[in-house]
Design a protein around this motif. Structure first.
Motif, PDB file in Angstrom:
ATOM      1  N   ALA A 277      -9.647 -65.168  21.120  1.00  0.00           N
ATOM      2  CA  ALA A 277     -10.317 -66.151  20.265  1.00  0.00           C
ATOM      3  C   ALA A 277      -9.793 -65.978  18.853  1.00  0.00           C
ATOM      4  CB  ALA A 277     -11.823 -65.965  20.323  1.00  0.00           C
ATOM      5  N   ARG A 278      -8.824 -66.807  18.498  1.00  0.00           N
ATOM      6  CA  ARG A 278      -8.250 -66.744  17.159  1.00  0.00           C
ATOM      7  C   ARG A 278      -9.261 -67.213  16.109  1.00  0.00           C
ATOM      8  NH1 ARG A 278      -2.950 -66.797  15.389  1.00  0.00           N
ATOM      9  NH2 ARG A 278      -2.275 -66.964  17.559  1.00  0.00           N
ATOM     10  N   VAL A 279     -10.041 -68.231  16.480  1.00  0.00           N
ATOM     11  CA  VAL A 279     -11.026 -68.813  15.570  1.00  0.00           C
ATOM     12  C   VAL A 279     -12.322 -69.043  16.335  1.00  0.00           C
ATOM     13  CG1 VAL A 279     -11.655 -70.837  14.191  1.00  0.00           C
ATOM     14  CG2 VAL A 279      -9.308 -69.950  14.118  1.00  0.00           C
ATOM     15  N   ILE A 280     -13.439 -68.565  15.792  1.00  0.00           N
ATOM     16  CA  ILE A 280     -14.779 -68.895  16.295  1.00  0.00           C
ATOM     17  C   ILE A 280     -15.631 -69.186  15.063  1.00  0.00           C
ATOM     18  CG2 ILE A 280     -16.690 -68.249  17.804  1.00  0.00           C
ATOM     19  CD1 ILE A 280     -15.035 -66.096  19.007  1.00  0.00           C
ATOM     20  N   ASP A 281     -15.643 -70.433  14.645  1.00  0.00           N
ATOM     21  CA  ASP A 281     -16.288 -70.812  13.389  1.00  0.00           C
ATOM     22  C   ASP A 281     -17.460 -71.755  13.633  1.00  0.00           C
ATOM     23  OD1 ASP A 281     -14.322 -69.342  12.226  1.00  0.00           O
ATOM     24  OD2 ASP A 281     -13.299 -71.020  11.256  1.00  0.00           O
ATOM     25  N   ASN A 282     -18.403 -71.695  12.727  1.00  0.00           N
ATOM     26  CA  ASN A 282     -19.556 -72.592  12.766  1.00  0.00           C
ATOM     27  C   ASN A 282     -19.921 -72.985  11.340  1.00  0.00           C
ATOM     28  OD1 ASN A 282     -22.804 -72.581  12.374  1.00  0.00           O
ATOM     29  ND2 ASN A 282     -22.235 -73.659  14.247  1.00  0.00           N
ATOM     30  N   GLU A 283     -20.323 -74.233  11.188  1.00  0.00           N
ATOM     31  CA  GLU A 283     -20.816 -74.727   9.913  1.00  0.00           C
ATOM     32  C   GLU A 283     -22.040 -75.570  10.196  1.00  0.00           C
ATOM     33  OE1 GLU A 283     -18.879 -76.683   5.852  1.00  0.00           O
ATOM     34  OE2 GLU A 283     -17.917 -76.980   7.799  1.00  0.00           O
ATOM     35  N   ASN A 284     -23.078 -75.432   9.380  1.00  0.00           N
ATOM     36  CA  ASN A 284     -24.309 -76.162   9.659  1.00  0.00           C
ATOM     37  C   ASN A 284     -25.086 -76.434   8.377  1.00  0.00           C
ATOM     38  OD1 ASN A 284     -26.716 -74.028   9.437  1.00  0.00           O
ATOM     39  ND2 ASN A 284     -24.967 -72.989  10.394  1.00  0.00           N
ATOM     40  N   GLY A 285     -25.888 -77.475   8.427  1.00  0.00           N
ATOM     41  CA  GLY A 285     -26.761 -77.824   7.317  1.00  0.00           C
ATOM     42  C   GLY A 285     -28.078 -78.350   7.836  1.00  0.00           C
ATOM     43  N   SER A 286     -29.131 -78.204   7.037  1.00  0.00           N
ATOM     44  CA  SER A 286     -30.461 -78.604   7.482  1.00  0.00           C
ATOM     45  C   SER A 286     -31.304 -79.036   6.288  1.00  0.00           C
ATOM     46  CB  SER A 286     -31.159 -77.447   8.212  1.00  0.00           C
ATOM     47  OG  SER A 286     -32.502 -77.749   8.509  1.00  0.00           O
ATOM     48  N   LEU A 287     -32.138 -80.048   6.516  1.00  0.00           N
ATOM     49  CA  LEU A 287     -33.155 -80.465   5.547  1.00  0.00           C
ATOM     50  C   LEU A 287     -34.513 -80.361   6.232  1.00  0.00           C
ATOM     51  CD1 LEU A 287     -34.080 -81.697   2.847  1.00  0.00           C
ATOM     52  CD2 LEU A 287     -33.765 -83.957   3.894  1.00  0.00           C
ATOM     53  N   HIS A 312     -13.269 -73.812  17.483  1.00  0.00           N
ATOM     54  CA  HIS A 312     -12.841 -72.625  18.225  1.00  0.00           C
ATOM     55  C   HIS A 312     -11.399 -72.792  18.687  1.00  0.00           C
ATOM     56  CE1 HIS A 312     -12.583 -69.530  21.218  1.00  0.00           C
ATOM     57  NE2 HIS A 312     -12.744 -70.349  22.233  1.00  0.00           N
ATOM     58  N   ILE A 313     -10.571 -71.808  18.423  1.00  0.00           N
ATOM     59  CA  ILE A 313      -9.192 -71.800  18.924  1.00  0.00           C
ATOM     60  C   ILE A 313      -9.010 -70.579  19.815  1.00  0.00           C
ATOM     61  CG2 ILE A 313      -6.748 -71.627  18.337  1.00  0.00           C
ATOM     62  CD1 ILE A 313      -7.318 -73.042  15.729  1.00  0.00           C
ATOM     63  N   MET A 314      -8.575 -70.823  21.035  1.00  0.00           N
ATOM     64  CA  MET A 314      -8.262 -69.738  21.973  1.00  0.00           C
ATOM     65  C   MET A 314      -6.816 -69.931  22.427  1.00  0.00           C
ATOM     66  SD  MET A 314     -10.553 -71.096  25.176  1.00  0.00           S
ATOM     67  CE  MET A 314     -10.677 -72.866  25.494  1.00  0.00           C
ATOM     68  N   ASP A 315      -6.065 -68.818  22.500  1.00  0.00           N
ATOM     69  CA  ASP A 315      -4.656 -68.942  22.854  1.00  0.00           C
ATOM     70  C   ASP A 315      -4.120 -67.622  23.375  1.00  0.00           C
ATOM     71  OD1 ASP A 315      -3.181 -67.341  20.628  1.00  0.00           O
ATOM     72  OD2 ASP A 315      -4.579 -68.604  19.497  1.00  0.00           O
ATOM     73  N   ASN A 316      -2.919 -67.700  23.939  1.00  0.00           N
ATOM     74  CA  ASN A 316      -2.190 -66.499  24.343  1.00  0.00           C
ATOM     75  C   ASN A 316      -0.816 -66.477  23.690  1.00  0.00           C
ATOM     76  OD1 ASN A 316      -0.970 -68.557  25.733  1.00  0.00           O
ATOM     77  ND2 ASN A 316      -1.137 -67.631  27.774  1.00  0.00           N
ATOM     78  N   PHE A 317      -0.723 -66.991  22.465  1.00  0.00           N
ATOM     79  CA  PHE A 317       0.548 -67.073  21.762  1.00  0.00           C
ATOM     80  C   PHE A 317       1.182 -65.694  21.562  1.00  0.00           C
ATOM     81  CE2 PHE A 317      -1.267 -71.105  19.611  1.00  0.00           C
ATOM     82  CZ  PHE A 317      -0.822 -71.888  20.659  1.00  0.00           C
ATOM     83  N   ASP A 318       0.368 -64.649  21.471  1.00  0.00           N
ATOM     84  CA  ASP A 318       0.910 -63.314  21.248  1.00  0.00           C
ATOM     85  C   ASP A 318       1.733 -62.812  22.429  1.00  0.00           C
ATOM     86  OD1 ASP A 318      -1.618 -63.245  22.647  1.00  0.00           O
ATOM     87  OD2 ASP A 318      -1.534 -61.064  22.491  1.00  0.00           O
ATOM     88  N   GLY A 326      -2.358 -72.931  23.685  1.00  0.00           N
ATOM     89  CA  GLY A 326      -3.573 -72.784  22.898  1.00  0.00           C
ATOM     90  C   GLY A 326      -4.424 -74.028  22.992  1.00  0.00           C
ATOM     91  N   MET A 327      -5.732 -73.852  22.961  1.00  0.00           N
ATOM     92  CA  MET A 327      -6.676 -74.963  23.020  1.00  0.00           C
ATOM     93  C   MET A 327      -7.652 -74.845  21.859  1.00  0.00           C
ATOM     94  SD  MET A 327      -5.612 -76.669  25.602  1.00  0.00           S
ATOM     95  CE  MET A 327      -6.940 -77.874  25.746  1.00  0.00           C
ATOM     96  N   ASN A 328      -8.065 -75.997  21.354  1.00  0.00           N
ATOM     97  CA  ASN A 328      -8.983 -76.044  20.217  1.00  0.00           C
ATOM     98  C   ASN A 328     -10.147 -76.987  20.535  1.00  0.00           C
ATOM     99  OD1 ASN A 328      -8.606 -76.929  16.661  1.00  0.00           O
ATOM    100  ND2 ASN A 328     -10.302 -75.997  17.747  1.00  0.00           N
ATOM    101  N   PRO A 329     -11.173 -76.498  21.251  1.00  0.00           N
ATOM    102  CA  PRO A 329     -12.365 -77.321  21.452  1.00  0.00           C
ATOM    103  C   PRO A 329     -13.233 -77.318  20.201  1.00  0.00           C
ATOM    104  CG  PRO A 329     -12.643 -75.210  22.530  1.00  0.00           C
ATOM    105  CD  PRO A 329     -11.258 -75.210  21.956  1.00  0.00           C
TER     106      PRO A 329
END
Length: 676
Positions: A277-287, A312-318, A326-329
């Motif tokens: 998992a190269r990237v596992i990011d989350n962004e959120n906002g709430s009122l 999220h980016i998962m890959d086997n580039f290494d 690589g896939m980026n859902p």
């Protein structure tokens, strides 16, 4: 990575140093305004665990039920074994939960033998789902429990208030939302060091006056690959950093408007797969806005609107080679709820509400990272939900009748590449759920019995396993819960359940497509006993068991954890405490190889094990707390029954890889906390 964490800590320190100046300005403004700061003591707020209450033992090894089917836990207290950085490790200390291990991150929770979207997890009111098709980022992955004020677990389909009903249960990670008593500041900081280069940090600061407040939380965690009890390295390196900020206006004790923003980023490696998992990011906002009303019937209104996005980016580039990929859902969710609290008389209250969810899954990929980033996202899956509910509480003498009913309309749409071919691409489902529970209190005893019904449509992962078709039937759960709580010299709890599962969505990798409906049965329960048997001494025992049957195939239901018990002995004198924990898990020979759920499938029979751990703590004042522990003292090599395969563990040669992802071996940790 370490540099980024130190910068985050430095920012928090600077915030804390700036706070006194800001507070002086706030106090001057309050004096000029001529209004005395309104006291915001939480008289009308829910009772929360804090440093003065709830737990006399400083290190927690198991949280037990306080009310019928409900466990309320303080996530800021240290726990043993030391949890993973996210919500999954925290929940594992509550009887009935277990975790499917993949590595050091991304653990997927299971409750009473059910997993995935059968457990409703809310992040401070937000419905948040993972985005990875291989479950690298389950909902708990984005939750750092140490930054929440309270965690509530409601087992079974015994609430309809919090969005689509969790047939196994509902988990609420909750923060406080109210102003400060007076102009001032408060905060805390904590640092944890552990084996395998484990480093966690938490910094929290809140400043405000009688009406306005702001808060900032910065926290993170990182660890290298750990070793199991046999000294074998398990690919499990991860890092994660989180930020949460809020700005609020609380003009009175029972009114608040709060705008919040959160961001989480990290990466991880796993022992059950070749991708990282190269990237596992989350962004959120709430009122959030809520107010009490002095009306004969309508007592309170609450509105919350939110959005969150998982990238999220998962890959086997290494690994290189022609098959590198690589896939980026990415998943984007918008949601809202509106609740109204009604009081018909002193003994009869109800909450009525409406809620909404719109969640879209996108995907892109590439043979190189450059190609992946250059590709456009394509929408593949969308689900929309509108729900209506009423949940009531009616006191009848020494007993209370709880009840609720809920209607959900789901719209599911296949998009882009998922919509290709001659098949239905959209579906509309009308679902009904409800429960009734009676609790009877007499003296130090509480007895309860409840019936619950929930309906659940196939989620993103199940539709994927069904060949990207909308052919799965609605899953229905009918469950009976009974139990007893005794609050005497010995504190006792028992909770038993029996669930009839119709059209249960089974994942069977032996078949194609891998998802199909079956009928199943689950039963079992949890029990605990706590006894203060001498001055400064107490003992705690818990047990949890679930038994599952696949009635359609006449085999065991896959991915059901075996009998588990915990025995804890604690000693506390003045500001010191010491404890020992012995966790015992039976072998599991009731298996269905290749069958289970979206989280995992049975790999075969598994052996039982026992693990001994020690802990201690020193709290010289309300401000300082030092806790420490040694987990798995005897360096036992073991794996949970529902752990994933260890076939992807690149930290070992192929011929030395373990059958499952083993748990960590002997490991030590120390945590220092400061509050002001």
């Amino acid at each position: 990575m370490m540099k980024a964490k130190m910068i985050s800590v430095a920012v928090a320190v600077q915030w804390a140093l700036w706070a006194p100046t800001a507070l002086a300005m706030i106090q001057d403004k309050a004096m000029l305004g001529g209004d005395e700061a309104t006291v915001k003591a939480a008289a009308d707020a829910p009772q929360r665990c804090d440093k003065h209450s709830c737990d006399e033992v400083i290190v927690i090894v198991a949280d037990t039920m306080q009310q019928a089917l409900t466990t309320v836990a303080n996530p800021k207290l240290p726990r043993q074994p030391i949890p993973t950085f996210d919500g999954s490790g925290f929940l594992k200390t509550i009887p009935g939960f277990n975790v499917t291990r993949k590595g050091g991150a991304g653990g997927d929770i299971s409750l009473r033998g059910m997993a995935g979207s059968r457990i409703s997890v809310l992040n401070d009111g937000q419905q948040i789902g993972g985005t990875c098709g291989g479950r690298m980022d389950p909902p708990t992955n984005y939750i750092a429990p140490d930054t929440y004020e309270q965690v509530t677990v409601i087992k079974g389909p015994q609430t309809v208030k919090y969005g689509p009903v969790g047939s196994a249960g509902t988990v609420l990670f909750e923060r406080d939302h109210y102003g400060m008593d007076q102009a001032g500041s408060e905060g805390r900081a904590a640092l944890t060091l552990g084996s395998f280069d484990r480093l966690d940090y938490v910094t929290e600061i809140k400043v405000g006056d009688g009406q306005y407040y702001s808060s900032l939380d910065l926290n993170g965690s990182e660890s290298d690959h750990y070793k199991d009890g046999d000294g074998k390295p398990i690919q499990s390196r991860y890092d994660r950093d989180n930020l949460s900020a809020a700005f609020g206006w609380a003009p009175s004790d029972d009114q608040v408007v709060e705008l919040s923003y959160g961001q989480s980023s990290g990466s991880a490696e796993y022992a059950d797969r070749t991708n990282k998992a190269r990237v596992i990011d989350n962004e959120n906002g709430s009122l959030l806005a809520k107010t009490a009303l002095d009306q004969p019937l309508l007592k309170q209104l609450e509105f919350q609107g939110y959005w969150n996005e998982n990238d999220h980016i998962m890959d086997n580039f290494d690994k290189g080679g022609d098959d590198a990929m690589g896939m980026n859902p990415r998943r984007t969710t918008y949601g809202a709820h509106l609740w109204a609290e009604l009081e018909f008389d002193r003994n009869w209250q109800a909450t009525v509400g409406v809620d909404f969810i719109d969640s879209t899954q996108e995907m892109r990929g590439g043979k190189t990272l450059t190609q992946l980033h250059a590709a456009a996202f394509n929408k593949v899956f969308n689900q929309q939900n509108v729900g209506l509910f009423v949940e009531a509480e009616h006191r009848l003498g020494t007993g209370t009748l709880f009840s609720g009913v809920r209607y959900d309309n789901w719209q599911t749409t296949l998009l882009g590449s998922w919509a290709s071919g001659a098949k239905a691409t959209d579906n509309s489902d009308d679902l009904f759920s409800g429960f009734v529970r009676y609790q009877y209190d007499i003296g130090q005893h509480q007895y309860y019995a409840g019936l619950g019904h929930s309906e659940r449509i196939a989620d993103y992962w199940e539709v994927m396993r069904a060949g990207k078709t909308l052919t799965l039937e609605t899953e229905q759960t009918n469950q009976l819960d009974i139990g007893w709580i005794y609050s005497g010299a010995v504190e006792l709890t028992t909770s038993l359940f029996y669930a009839d599962l119709q059209d249960y969505i089974l994942i069977d990798v032996n078949a194609a497509p891998a998802a199909r409906n079956i009928d199943a049965t689950l039963f079992g329960g949890e029990a605990s006993a706590k006894y203060d048997f001498a001055d400064n001494w107490n003992a705690l025992a818990t047990v949890a068991y679930s038994h599952g049957d696949n009635d359609s195939d006449d085999v065991a239901l896959g991915q059901v954890s075996p009998l588990e018990g915990r025995l804890a002995l604690n000693y506390q004198r003045q500001n010191w405490s010491f404890g020992a924990l012995w966790r015992l898990v039976a072998q599991q020979d009731r298996v269905a190889e290749g069958q289970g759920n979206i989280v995992g499938q049975d790999l075969g029979e598994t052996a039982g094990f026992g693990v001994v751990s020690f802990n201690g703590a020193w709290q010289p004042s309300d401000q300082f707390r030092l806790s420490f522990g040694i987990d798995n003292v005897l360096d036992k090599q073991y794996a949970e029954h529902i752990a994933k395969s260890g076939a992807g563990n690149d930290a070992l040669p192929i011929n030395q890889r373990t059958r499952q992802v083993n748990e960590p071996g002997r490991s030590g940790w120390i945590k220092l906390g400061y509050e002001f």
